[in-house]
Design a protein around this motif. Structure first.
Motif, PDB file in Angstrom:
ATOM      1  N   ARG A 109       0.683  -1.354   0.118  1.00  0.00           N
ATOM      2  CA  ARG A 109      -0.171  -0.800   0.063  1.00  0.00           C
ATOM      3  C   ARG A 109       0.932   1.251   0.545  1.00  0.00           C
ATOM      4  O   ARG A 109       2.153   1.075   0.301  1.00  0.00           O
ATOM      5  N   GLU A 110       0.473   2.671  -0.251  1.00  0.00           N
ATOM      6  CA  GLU A 110       0.683   3.820  -0.743  1.00  0.00           C
ATOM      7  C   GLU A 110       1.476   4.266   1.017  1.00  0.00           C
ATOM      8  O   GLU A 110       0.692   4.116   2.127  1.00  0.00           O
ATOM      9  N   LEU A 111       2.663   4.708   1.471  1.00  0.00           N
ATOM     10  CA  LEU A 111       3.188   5.182   2.456  1.00  0.00           C
ATOM     11  C   LEU A 111       2.374   6.925   1.923  1.00  0.00           C
ATOM     12  O   LEU A 111       2.870   7.947   1.213  1.00  0.00           O
ATOM     13  N   LEU A 112       1.848   7.066   3.373  1.00  0.00           N
ATOM     14  CA  LEU A 112       1.274   8.636   2.552  1.00  0.00           C
ATOM     15  C   LEU A 112       1.762   8.917   4.480  1.00  0.00           C
ATOM     16  O   LEU A 112       2.144   8.839   5.665  1.00  0.00           O
ATOM     17  N   LEU A 113       2.654  10.059   3.736  1.00  0.00           N
ATOM     18  CA  LEU A 113       3.744  11.475   5.195  1.00  0.00           C
ATOM     19  C   LEU A 113       2.638  12.203   5.758  1.00  0.00           C
ATOM     20  O   LEU A 113       2.319  13.282   4.164  1.00  0.00           O
ATOM     21  N   PRO A 114       2.333  12.904   6.449  1.00  0.00           N
ATOM     22  CA  PRO A 114       1.192  13.813   6.527  1.00  0.00           C
ATOM     23  C   PRO A 114       2.474  15.145   6.251  1.00  0.00           C
ATOM     24  O   PRO A 114       3.119  15.722   6.492  1.00  0.00           O
ATOM     25  N   PHE A 115       1.208  16.003   5.872  1.00  0.00           N
ATOM     26  CA  PHE A 115       1.913  17.431   5.996  1.00  0.00           C
ATOM     27  C   PHE A 115       0.965  18.444   5.987  1.00  0.00           C
ATOM     28  O   PHE A 115      -0.228  18.103   5.895  1.00  0.00           O
ATOM     29  N   PRO A 116       0.853  19.524   6.747  1.00  0.00           N
ATOM     30  CA  PRO A 116      -0.235  20.993   6.301  1.00  0.00           C
ATOM     31  C   PRO A 116      -0.849  20.328   5.405  1.00  0.00           C
ATOM     32  O   PRO A 116      -0.670  20.331   4.034  1.00  0.00           O
ATOM     33  N   LEU A 211       5.096  21.097   0.760  1.00  0.00           N
ATOM     34  CA  LEU A 211       5.127  21.685   1.390  1.00  0.00           C
ATOM     35  C   LEU A 211       3.848  21.961   2.227  1.00  0.00           C
ATOM     36  O   LEU A 211       3.949  21.663   3.222  1.00  0.00           O
ATOM     37  N   GLU A 212       2.726  21.828   1.150  1.00  0.00           N
ATOM     38  CA  GLU A 212       1.888  22.738   2.172  1.00  0.00           C
ATOM     39  C   GLU A 212       0.717  22.485   1.086  1.00  0.00           C
ATOM     40  O   GLU A 212       0.446  23.005  -0.631  1.00  0.00           O
ATOM     41  N   ALA A 213      -0.556  22.105   1.849  1.00  0.00           N
ATOM     42  CA  ALA A 213      -1.801  21.735   0.351  1.00  0.00           C
ATOM     43  C   ALA A 213      -2.642  23.049   1.264  1.00  0.00           C
ATOM     44  O   ALA A 213      -3.119  23.246   2.252  1.00  0.00           O
ATOM     45  N   LEU A 214      -3.230  24.021  -0.100  1.00  0.00           N
ATOM     46  CA  LEU A 214      -3.471  25.130   0.802  1.00  0.00           C
ATOM     47  C   LEU A 214      -5.601  25.206   0.641  1.00  0.00           C
ATOM     48  O   LEU A 214      -5.863  24.145  -0.827  1.00  0.00           O
ATOM     49  N   GLY A 215      -6.242  25.499   1.075  1.00  0.00           N
ATOM     50  CA  GLY A 215      -7.714  25.415   0.626  1.00  0.00           C
ATOM     51  C   GLY A 215      -8.154  25.464   2.468  1.00  0.00           C
ATOM     52  O   GLY A 215      -7.872  25.435   3.574  1.00  0.00           O
ATOM     53  N   ARG A 216      -9.875  25.940   2.228  1.00  0.00           N
ATOM     54  CA  ARG A 216     -10.337  26.389   3.530  1.00  0.00           C
ATOM     55  C   ARG A 216     -11.371  25.226   3.531  1.00  0.00           C
ATOM     56  O   ARG A 216     -10.880  24.085   4.631  1.00  0.00           O
ATOM     57  N   GLU A 217     -13.084  24.459   2.641  1.00  0.00           N
ATOM     58  CA  GLU A 217     -13.149  23.562   2.590  1.00  0.00           C
ATOM     59  C   GLU A 217     -13.027  22.285   2.207  1.00  0.00           C
ATOM     60  O   GLU A 217     -13.445  21.059   2.195  1.00  0.00           O
ATOM     61  N   ARG A 218     -12.140  22.659   0.994  1.00  0.00           N
ATOM     62  CA  ARG A 218     -11.107  21.517   0.327  1.00  0.00           C
ATOM     63  C   ARG A 218     -10.080  22.662  -0.582  1.00  0.00           C
ATOM     64  O   ARG A 218      -9.732  23.501  -0.141  1.00  0.00           O
ATOM     65  N   LEU A 219      -9.617  21.428  -1.400  1.00  0.00           N
ATOM     66  CA  LEU A 219      -8.652  21.942  -1.740  1.00  0.00           C
ATOM     67  C   LEU A 219      -8.060  22.820  -2.954  1.00  0.00           C
ATOM     68  O   LEU A 219      -9.195  22.996  -3.788  1.00  0.00           O
ATOM     69  N   GLU A 220      -7.614  23.797  -2.639  1.00  0.00           N
ATOM     70  CA  GLU A 220      -7.850  25.121  -3.921  1.00  0.00           C
ATOM     71  C   GLU A 220      -6.482  25.159  -4.384  1.00  0.00           C
ATOM     72  O   GLU A 220      -6.375  25.825  -5.656  1.00  0.00           O
ATOM     73  N   GLY A 221      -4.980  24.928  -3.741  1.00  0.00           N
ATOM     74  CA  GLY A 221      -4.151  25.611  -4.348  1.00  0.00           C
ATOM     75  C   GLY A 221      -2.939  24.452  -4.134  1.00  0.00           C
ATOM     76  O   GLY A 221      -3.360  23.459  -2.365  1.00  0.00           O
ATOM     77  N   VAL A 222      -1.821  24.546  -3.640  1.00  0.00           N
ATOM     78  CA  VAL A 222      -0.664  24.004  -3.339  1.00  0.00           C
ATOM     79  C   VAL A 222       0.773  24.046  -3.512  1.00  0.00           C
ATOM     80  O   VAL A 222       0.840  25.592  -3.938  1.00  0.00           O
ATOM     81  N   ARG A 223       1.283  24.175  -2.253  1.00  0.00           N
ATOM     82  CA  ARG A 223       2.472  24.830  -2.307  1.00  0.00           C
ATOM     83  C   ARG A 223       3.598  24.398  -2.116  1.00  0.00           C
ATOM     84  O   ARG A 223       3.528  23.060  -1.487  1.00  0.00           O
ATOM     85  N   LEU A 224       4.768  24.224  -3.280  1.00  0.00           N
ATOM     86  CA  LEU A 224       5.850  23.621  -3.166  1.00  0.00           C
ATOM     87  C   LEU A 224       6.959  24.145  -3.233  1.00  0.00           C
ATOM     88  O   LEU A 224       7.125  24.920  -3.569  1.00  0.00           O
ATOM     89  N   ILE A 231       6.989  27.388  -4.531  1.00  0.00           N
ATOM     90  CA  ILE A 231       6.155  28.174  -5.259  1.00  0.00           C
ATOM     91  C   ILE A 231       4.514  28.177  -4.973  1.00  0.00           C
ATOM     92  O   ILE A 231       4.527  26.672  -4.556  1.00  0.00           O
ATOM     93  N   GLU A 232       4.046  28.738  -5.756  1.00  0.00           N
ATOM     94  CA  GLU A 232       2.086  28.075  -5.681  1.00  0.00           C
ATOM     95  C   GLU A 232       1.174  28.045  -6.301  1.00  0.00           C
ATOM     96  O   GLU A 232       1.755  28.848  -7.748  1.00  0.00           O
ATOM     97  N   LEU A 233       0.020  26.793  -6.679  1.00  0.00           N
ATOM     98  CA  LEU A 233       0.368  26.746  -7.557  1.00  0.00           C
ATOM     99  C   LEU A 233      -1.498  26.442  -7.848  1.00  0.00           C
ATOM    100  O   LEU A 233      -1.723  25.283  -6.606  1.00  0.00           O
ATOM    101  N   ALA A 234      -2.260  27.137  -8.524  1.00  0.00           N
ATOM    102  CA  ALA A 234      -4.011  26.541  -7.998  1.00  0.00           C
ATOM    103  C   ALA A 234      -4.453  25.286  -8.824  1.00  0.00           C
ATOM    104  O   ALA A 234      -3.957  24.936  -9.816  1.00  0.00           O
ATOM    105  N   CYS A 235      -4.917  24.546  -7.661  1.00  0.00           N
ATOM    106  CA  CYS A 235      -5.626  22.797  -8.245  1.00  0.00           C
ATOM    107  C   CYS A 235      -6.253  22.720  -8.020  1.00  0.00           C
ATOM    108  O   CYS A 235      -6.535  23.182  -6.434  1.00  0.00           O
ATOM    109  N   ASP A 236      -7.575  21.187  -8.512  1.00  0.00           N
ATOM    110  CA  ASP A 236      -8.373  21.011  -8.124  1.00  0.00           C
ATOM    111  C   ASP A 236      -8.410  19.806  -6.944  1.00  0.00           C
ATOM    112  O   ASP A 236      -9.056  20.022  -6.677  1.00  0.00           O
TER     113      ASP A 236
END
Length: 418
Positions: A109-116, A211-224, A231-236
Motif C-alpha cells: 500500500r502507499e506510504l502517506l506522510l503528513p503535511f499541512p 510543503l502544504e496543501a492550501l484551502g479552507r473547505e477543500r483543496l484550492e492550491g498547493v505550495r511546493l 512556488i504555489e499552484l492553484a489546483c483542484d
C-alpha cells in the motif's frame, strides 16, 4: 460450507496469478483469493475507465481456463481460525478455508506522510487517485498536481491525462542526479526504457516536494519546494504518495518473519514458516515483472517442482537488479520528515496531531496518551507514517484483520474440516 484446498493463494495481483498458473499443471486443487472484484491486483485494477494491458487479460483468461483453480473475488481474510485454517468473508457469507500450503501475495500500500493540509478534500494518494479514476471518478478538465516519489507518479499522471485532466506539475522528491542515474541504467531493461519514454511528461520536476496543501473547505492550491524555490499552484486535486509499504500483516500473524519491512523469503520464495511462501511486493518492491517471476517460482516450489522454479532464478535476478536500482534512486529525502507542524493531523481516524506524538518514545506510549492508531484503519496509515518519521516499530497485527459481520465471526466456533 467450509472449504479445503491443497494450495491457497492470498492476493490475485501479478504474483498471485503467476503462482496459480505455475502450480495448476500439477493438478492440485488451488484456491485464489482477493478482495477486488476481478483478478489483477492494484497495478491491473479493472473498472469503467481502466485500460488493462494485454498481459493482464491473457493471464486472466488462462486462469479461467484452469479447472482446478477456484477464484474467490471480493473476499477478505478476517482472522486465523486454527492451524492452516483462515476465516474469510465475501459480500454474502463467511466461511473457513483449510489448506496444506499457502502463498502470500498480499502486495503493498502507499506510504502517506503528513503535511499541512493533507486531510483536505481533494487530496489523495498518487495510487489512490489512479484507482479512483479507473473506478469511474470524473477528472475531465480538473487541474492536478501529483507529488511524492517513484514511477507511480508518472503512471498516475498518464491515467489522469487519458481521462481529460490537466496535469500542472509532477513533483518528484528525488534529486536530478539520482533520477538521471536511474534513467541511464534503463537500457538494461528495454521494456522499462520504452515505458519511461511513453510516460514522460514535460511538467515533471525533480528535487521537488509538497510543503502544504492550501484551502479552507477543500483543496484550492498547493505550495511546493521546487529545486530550492517555493512556488504555489492553484489546483483542484493533489495526489501525493511517497512509495510503498509491504502488506505483511497476515504473514506476521501466521508467524512469518520479516526482513526489514517485508516478509523474509529464501531462494524458493519460502518464508520462515514451513509450507508458507510469499511473492510480489509483500516480500519487496520491484514492479510487476519481478512479482510475476517470484509468483511463478513460489507456485512451482509449493507443489514440489523445484527444477521449474530453479530455471526461473536468472530471470528473477535480472529484475532484482532493476528493483535495487529503483529503490536506491528514489530513496526518500530526510527533509520529508520535517513537513508536519505541531497541529498537523497524523492519525486522521482519531484526530491526533503531530505535536501530541513528537514527545513519545514508542507506539505503546503514543496509544496510551492519544489513541493514535486505534481508529477505523487500525494504524494502517499513521503506523507506516510514524515508523518513517520516528522509527517506531509498528504494532503487532491483531485480528480481525478487516471489519467483519457477526455471523462470519460465529464460524470461529465451528470445527474446521479435516
Amino acid at each position: 460450507m467450509n472449504e479445503t484446498t491443497d494450495l491457497l493463494i492470498i492476493g490475485a495481483g501479478p504474483a498471485g496469478m503467476a503462482a496459480a498458473l505455475a502450480a495448476a499443471s500439477s493438478g492440485a486443487h488451488i484456491v485464489l483469493l482477493d478482495d477486488n472484484p476481478l483478478p489483477g491486483g492494484q497495478i491491473w485494477r479493472d473498472g469503467p475507465q481502466a485500460n488493462l494491458p494485454t498481459e493482464a487479460r491473457r493471464l486472466r483468461e488462462q486462469l479461467h481456463a484452469c479447472a482446478n483453480v477456484r477464484c474467490h473475488t471480493g473476499t477478505r481474510v478476517i482472522t486465523c481460525a486454527a492451524d492452516k485454517t483462515l476465516l474469510v468473508e465475501d459480500a454474502e457469507r463467511g466461511w473457513q478455508i483449510t489448506y496444506e500450503r499457502l502463498i502470500l501475495c498480499t502486495g503493498a500500500r502507499e506510504l502517506l506522510l503528513p503535511f499541512p493540509g493533507w486531510t483536505l478534500p481533494g487530496v489523495t494518494g498518487a495510487g489512490g487517485l489512479q484507482a479512483l479514476i479507473k473506478g469511474g471518478l470524473p477528472v475531465c478538465g480538473e487541474r492536478l498536481v501529483i507529488a511524492g516519489s517513484g514511477p507511480l507518479l508518472l503512471a498516475s499522471a498518464a491515467t489522469a491525462k487519458h481521462q481529460g485532466a490537466q496535469v500542472l506539475r509532477i513533483a518528484e522528491q528525488a534529486s536530478r542526479a539520482a533520477v538521471a542515474g536511474f534513467a541511464a541504467q534503463l537500457p538494461r531493461w528495454p521494456g522499462k526504457l520504452f515505458q519511461s519514454i511513453s510516460l514522460f511528461d514535460h511538467h515533471y520536476r525533480t528535487g521537488s516536494y509538497v510543503l502544504e496543501a492550501l484551502g479552507r473547505e477543500r483543496l484550492e492550491g498547493v505550495r511546493l519546494l521546487q529545486q530550492g524555490k517555493t512556488i504555489e499552484l492553484a489546483c483542484d486535486r493533489l495526489a501525493c504518495g511517497f512509495g510503498l509499504i509491504a502488506n505483511t500483516q497476515l504473514g506476521q500473524a501466521l508467524g512469518c518473519a520479516l526482513a526489514g519491512q517485508a516478509l523474509a523469503v529464501d531462494a524458493w520464495q519460502a518464508t520462515t514458516r514451513v509450507g508458507h511462501y510469499a511473492a510480489g511486493e509483500c516480500s519487496g518492491f520491484g514492479g510487476s515483472e519481478l512479482a510475476l517471476v517470484e509468483g511463478a517460482i513460489a507456485g512451482h516450489a509449493a507443489i514440489g517442482n523445484t527444477a521449474a522454479a530453479q530455471r526461473l532464478w536468472p530471470r528473477r535476478a535480472r529484475w532484482q537488479g532493476f528493483a535495487r536500482a529503483l529503490n536506491k534512486a528514489f530513496a526518500l529525502d530526510a527533509r520529508l520528515k520535517t513537513l508536519a507542524r505541531a497541529d498537523t493531523l497524523v492519525c486522521r481516524c482519531e484526530d491526533v496531531p503531530y505535536g501530541e506524538l513528537a514527545g513519545q518514545e514508542n507506539w505503546r506510549e503514543a496509544k496510551l496518551a492519544s489513541r493514535c492508531g486505534m481508529g477505523a484503519c487500525q494504524g494502517r496509515v499513521c503506523g507506516a507514517a510514524l515508523e518513517h518519521l520516528f522509527g517506531w516499530t509498528p504494532p503487532t497485527p491483531r485480528p480481525p484483520f478487516s471489519p467483519a459481520r457477526i455471523d462470519t465471526l460465529l464460524h470461529l466456533e465451528q470445527t474446521p474440516p479435516t
